[in-house]
Design an enzyme around this catalytic site. Structure first.
Site, mmCIF file in Angstrom:
data_model
loop_
_atom_site.group_PDB
_atom_site.id
_atom_site.type_symbol
_atom_site.label_atom_id
_atom_site.label_comp_id
_atom_site.label_asym_id
_atom_site.label_seq_id
_atom_site.Cartn_x
_atom_site.Cartn_y
_atom_site.Cartn_z
ATOM 1 N N THR A 139 0.794 -1.192 0.173
ATOM 2 C CA THR A 139 0.158 -0.057 -0.031
ATOM 3 C C THR A 139 0.768 1.168 0.080
ATOM 4 O O THR A 139 1.873 1.445 0.569
ATOM 5 C CB THR A 139 -0.822 0.025 1.101
ATOM 6 O OG1 THR A 139 -0.211 -0.069 2.381
ATOM 7 C CG2 THR A 139 -1.934 -1.193 1.015
ATOM 8 N N GLY A 178 3.416 -3.133 8.460
ATOM 9 C CA GLY A 178 3.540 -3.318 9.638
ATOM 10 C C GLY A 178 5.273 -3.583 9.864
ATOM 11 O O GLY A 178 5.549 -4.474 8.850
ATOM 12 N N GLU A 421 -6.901 -6.169 4.641
ATOM 13 C CA GLU A 421 -7.323 -7.413 4.200
ATOM 14 C C GLU A 421 -8.576 -7.232 3.251
ATOM 15 O O GLU A 421 -9.342 -8.338 3.183
ATOM 16 C CB GLU A 421 -7.199 -8.489 5.029
ATOM 17 C CG GLU A 421 -5.952 -8.779 5.836
ATOM 18 C CD GLU A 421 -4.817 -9.137 5.102
ATOM 19 O OE1 GLU A 421 -4.989 -9.485 3.844
ATOM 20 O OE2 GLU A 421 -3.795 -8.807 5.360
#
Lengths: 661, 661
Positions: A139, A178, A421
């Protein structure tokens, strides 16, 4: 032990331990789960401060320490079964997250999936030994769901046989992955591949981002933490800006497509394999919904059994708040939902494994159904759970707002599941696409199988509106199978309405795409009804396998409550479609009150059966022993603001204020 | 300025400034509000770090500094009008709270209300000069809503002419009062008064808790902060444990009741004056709902105009996400709700002032209606807003989860309104009590006036069910007044159903109290329908006073959307009562889609009209200029976790991990 809660347990009509076995999938599984939990909770290396007492940096620090410990322990104990690793991790994490998550869940699996054999030989040992700590950077600040919109570029330079990576705009900066901010020294970067002047679309590259010895960012790399969030304080979600970063040609992940040394691009053989991972993760999230909801119900129901407040009958002692009908009406439908979602989570796991085996044997026929099911149920269960956690929190009055209740933590750690997700509305629309397609196939006379087979009949219903009226007396509102039928017919009606809306838009000469967008409200509603039907159906199917009479009885009450509560909350749909009558809706309201009373004596036992360890729950309100107040006082006194009796601001601002007035 | 957002503003069909005047209550008010805002935002003394980058202790420290500054500035500028003070404060606070809040809002007003003249002469100057910093300590760890249940004792000792205060149990420890933990040196403590062996119920006492010079807790006082919460990090909500604390007899607040030196208790003349404060605060909270929702809509709608994502038509550029029907369906009903609640907030203020004047002139006749209205609307608007903020947040995708969006802050600071100043379910039941009482009065032939006058007709309807059918064709779903009527009839039906449920329980020989508790679900539902009716009605009434044609047109669209959306969301109620037909529900769904399209070009202008200063909004996503991404990057880089390129945990845990594997 608090006497109220002891009394509650004595009043239960069933054997809690046996119900726990059902929830775990058998007594052996319960036993092993408890062994693993004991390993964590008896281990002094995992002692920790309440994260709520720490600064962001301290929280991250503590989480890295625990994750590093965990990796060592898992190897020490030889725990290798994925389910067992999952339990172990889950206990270590408590209500928080861990910064290494993506290394294990995304980075290593992606290496396995996208490296050619030579690359795998190089990178996997480095990753397994944590020399390389990696994340998956897809992303960008301006781009989420829509992969084709990603802007990061990787341009091949045949002169040096390198790729040159760039973030050409602010919106192209990688954002959210993350572990990217501080933890990782490598990232798999998704970028538009350019070679010899042509763009070949999105490809994956292994990009070193920090020096493996000093951990300093490498030249051309601007990397850091994206700043505080609602939750996920333990995770360094990061940004990555690439400024003419050069990596060797061999760092393009070449299992499926290649760039030759001279810059020639070699296309991949067509492949749908990435599909599988998404489906797996979404299936797992359904189970996460069940667990978050189970935790929240455990806290709210135990506390409601301990808390006394106000009066029902004047002069009598303050009743347990669980005796108020409004409190039961808030919590018991959510308890029934927690059970429903637990069984749906089991169902998703089973179906995933079954269809995965088919796929391994080359049979992809079930994949679209699995995809539609996992997308829709991910959205349905996370949205429902998201609201439900907050209802649980607010049902605890002011104390639910205290971090000591754990409910704020559970909420902020859970709520991202509605977005990551696959954003939930997008998910619902994906499921709707499958439903409408199936509906059209049935319309053309094709015989549908599987979960959408109920759409086979829709056409007949449509041409005979009077059939609706004649079906009505068949519905026995006290029979769960009958209610499953009613949910099924509601779904069929709403799928039909959505399909018709598209049809009408097309007749107004709208394009396919505009017709779809102009029917999106109806499509989401149809998906929602479909998922709701699946949940009620799965709950009903589950009951058939429960042998113990007492447990069967209480689970049946829960299932009825779940189904009936859904009908009253959506009574417009059911009335509109003529599936229930006005008197039946009124009867259902009355029956719901009876079901609440029936469940009241079993409420605490039903949350006990989730068997969530006090250390995992980490909630003063939800403690197994019910000793809420003493422990709340003790917790508050440990709070850092109480470290000094007089806060420095008194001398700095309050005292001077007086003299200035 | 972002070109998308500029284009949006060019497309608006009305004059934004004029709509702002309507929202503020006139151009003069707008002007003055902006002057006050400018005073705060141009003042370097209020420069601050983003609280999200600070530890709890630093946040508290910064807030104390700002509050102390604010007090000096207000005096310096001579701002004394309560509304102007409110604006000034609101700008200083931003999205956070202030630790002195209760000193001004509760402590000083309570001194005024409960001190006899001699006491007032002593305490008010001390409080006004901040020598005495006070709070109001009512709730205890085990006791909230139910005042009679409070356990703290104040026992009079005639020998020394002192009261001895005690917290006899853990659950009796005072818990939650704002500013109690660290800031205050005095507290008004509510305690059960004992004198000469008799208990005289709850009374208020002024209790010194910290030394006025050193700020150290006094003997027998255990005081501190209750620990971290979901929000309110700036406020030291505190605990207070009293261990044989002696205060002089004169510290009992003696305006209404007294204890003589010999211990004789003098009863108060009966009084309902505390009623007023509660009603006032609840009325204010309705306005707070509108403001929190306006902020959230501003952020979500501006961001949705700037954000491009995915594709509607293949090959075309990514559309603004505000062009997706699902996004409009999430946000525009909430925008209409923000307008509705703004007007209801104005209405509550007006009605409060009108009835207060009546009360001052000895006319208490309207108080029960005002009480019922403020309780119900407080609950209705806070619950609706609470969910709505989260919908706004989630409509911003992942970035809504970042603290830079401000939406997490808005949520955690707002959500306590559902619990404090009267827990929402309790509030709904209080309103229901008034509704059922009114219904019964009407049943007995009494002619009701005011907002519940619609209950006058219920009895006739009940005995003539066929009247329902004959009413149906009268409903014109495109006419707002007609929809107001429909909402009114829904409320009447549900009040009647709740009253009947109680009746049936009584016929089953249940006691009044059990009958009430067993009907509580229906009662809450009736209150909810009543409040919903009031909101729709107030919105409709407001339109009548809007002269500007363009503004009238866009507000009418919003009002229709609000009313229609409520019908589809509760279509079961309306269908069940025969107030709308199945085809009408379908027509309404179609009309809603048309209204969304109509509102689309005005969406940004409609949030601009709220005129919320960027510094007040403090949201990267909601910036007026729409320059989201650059500012998000800049914000993230300032985040404390980025202070060092390499976090210390690398050397401490990550490097050692490698060598151990």
């Amino acid at each position: 032990m608090n006497p109220d809660i002891t009394r509650e347990r004595q009043n239960a009509s069933f054997d809690v331990e046996k119900l726990t076995y059902i929830l775990d999938g058998g007594p052996e599984k319960t036993k092993r789960r408890r062994q693993i939990e004991a390993l964590v909770f008896s281990d002094p290396d995992f002692n920790e401060d309440d994260p709520n007492f720490l600064s962001r940096s301290e929280r991250y620090d503590q989480a890295v320490r625990k994750s590093a410990q965990m990796i060592l322990k898992l190897r020490e104990y030889g725990i290798a079964d994925p389910e067992e690793i999952y339990h172990y991790k889950s206990m270590v994490k408590g209500n928080q997250q861990e910064p290494f998550g993506l290394h294990v869940v995304m980075f290593i699996p992606s290496l396995r999936r996208l490296c050619d054999p030579q690359q795998a030989k190089k990178w996997l040992p480095l990753a397994d030994s944590f020399q390389v700590l990696g994340t998956y950077a897809q992303t960008e600040m301006g781009h989420g769901t829509h992969l084709r919109g990603l802007e990061t570029t990787a341009t091949y330079d045949p002169a040096t046989q390198e790729f040159v990576l760039n973030s050409p705009t602010v919106s192209s900066i990688k954002w959210w992955p993350g572990g990217l901010g501080k933890t990782s020294n490598h990232a798999i970067v998704l970028a538009q591949l350019y070679s010899l002047g042509n763009c070949h679309g999105l490809h994956a590259f292994i990009v070193p981002i920090r020096d493996m010895t000093t951990h300093q960012p490498l030249p051309g790399i601007v990397v850091g933490d994206i700043g505080p969030k609602f939750g996920f304080n333990e995770v360094d979600n990061g940004f990555l800006k690439l400024e003419n970063v050069r990596i060797p040609r061999e760092n393009m992940m070449m299992k499926y497509s290649k760039v030759e040394p001279d810059g020639t691009y070699v296309k991949p053989p067509s492949s749908k394999l990435t599909y599988g991972t998404m489906v797996f993760v979404r299936s797992m999230i359904v189970g996460e919904s069940a667990r978050a909801l189970s935790k929240s119900c455990t806290i709210a129901i135990r506390y409601s059994a301990v808390r006394h407040q106000s009066e029902i009958r004047p002069g009598e002692p303050e009743p347990q708040i669980l005796d108020y009908q409004t409190q039961q009406y808030k919590l018991f439908p959510l308890l029934s939902m927690a059970y429903a979602f637990t069984f749906v989570g089991q169902y998703m796991t089973e179906i995933y494994h079954r269809i995965s085996e088919d796929i391994n044997q080359g049979d992809f026929s079930q994949l679209p159904e699995l995809h539609a099911l996992s997308a829709g149920l991910k959205a349905f269960t996370t949205w429902e759970t998201n609201s439900a956690i907050e209802v649980c929190r607010m049902s605890c009055g002011g104390h639910g707002y205290s971090r000591s209740s754990a409910l704020p933590d559970i909420y902020v750690e859970f709520t991202p599941t509605c977005t990551y997700e696959g954003e939930n509305t997008v998910m619902m629309l994906q499921t709707a696409r499958y439903l409408v397609k199936s509906y059209r196939q049935a319309e053309k006379g094709q015989q549908l199988s599987g979960i959408v087979s109920y759409l086979n009949g829709s056409q007949n219903r449509r041409v005979q509106p009077q059939a609706v009226a004649s079906r009505r007396p068949l519905v026995d509102i006290n029979d769960l199978s009958s209610l499953v039928e009613v949910y099924q017919q509601r779904a069929a009606t709403l799928v039909e309405m959505a399909a018709k809306s598209i049809q009408q838009e097309l007749q107004r000469r709208k394009s396919q795409e505009d017709a779809w967008n102009n029917s999106a409200i109806d499509l989401v509603r149809a998906s929602d009804a479909h998922c709701h039907y699946v949940v009620v159906k799965v709950f009903n199917d589950k009951l058939k396998g429960v042998g113990d009479t007492a447990i069967h009885s209480v689970l049946s009450t829960l299932a009825l409550l779940y189904a009936m509560h859904g009908i009253t909350k959506n009574s417009g749909d059911f009335l509109q479609a003529g599936l229930v009558s006005v008197p039946q809706v009124l009867q259902i309201s009355v029956r719901i009150k009876e079901l609440l009373s029936q469940l009241r004596p079993n409420a605490v036992a039903l949350v006990d059966a989730f068997d969530i360890h006090d250390k995992k729950l980490n909630s003063v309100l939800g403690r197994y022993d019910g000793n809420v107040y003493e422990n709340m006082f003790e917790w508050a006194r440990r709070s850092p603001l109480n470290a000094a009796e007089v806060h420095e601001s008194f001398q700095k601002y309050l005292k001077p204020l007086r003299s200035k007035l």
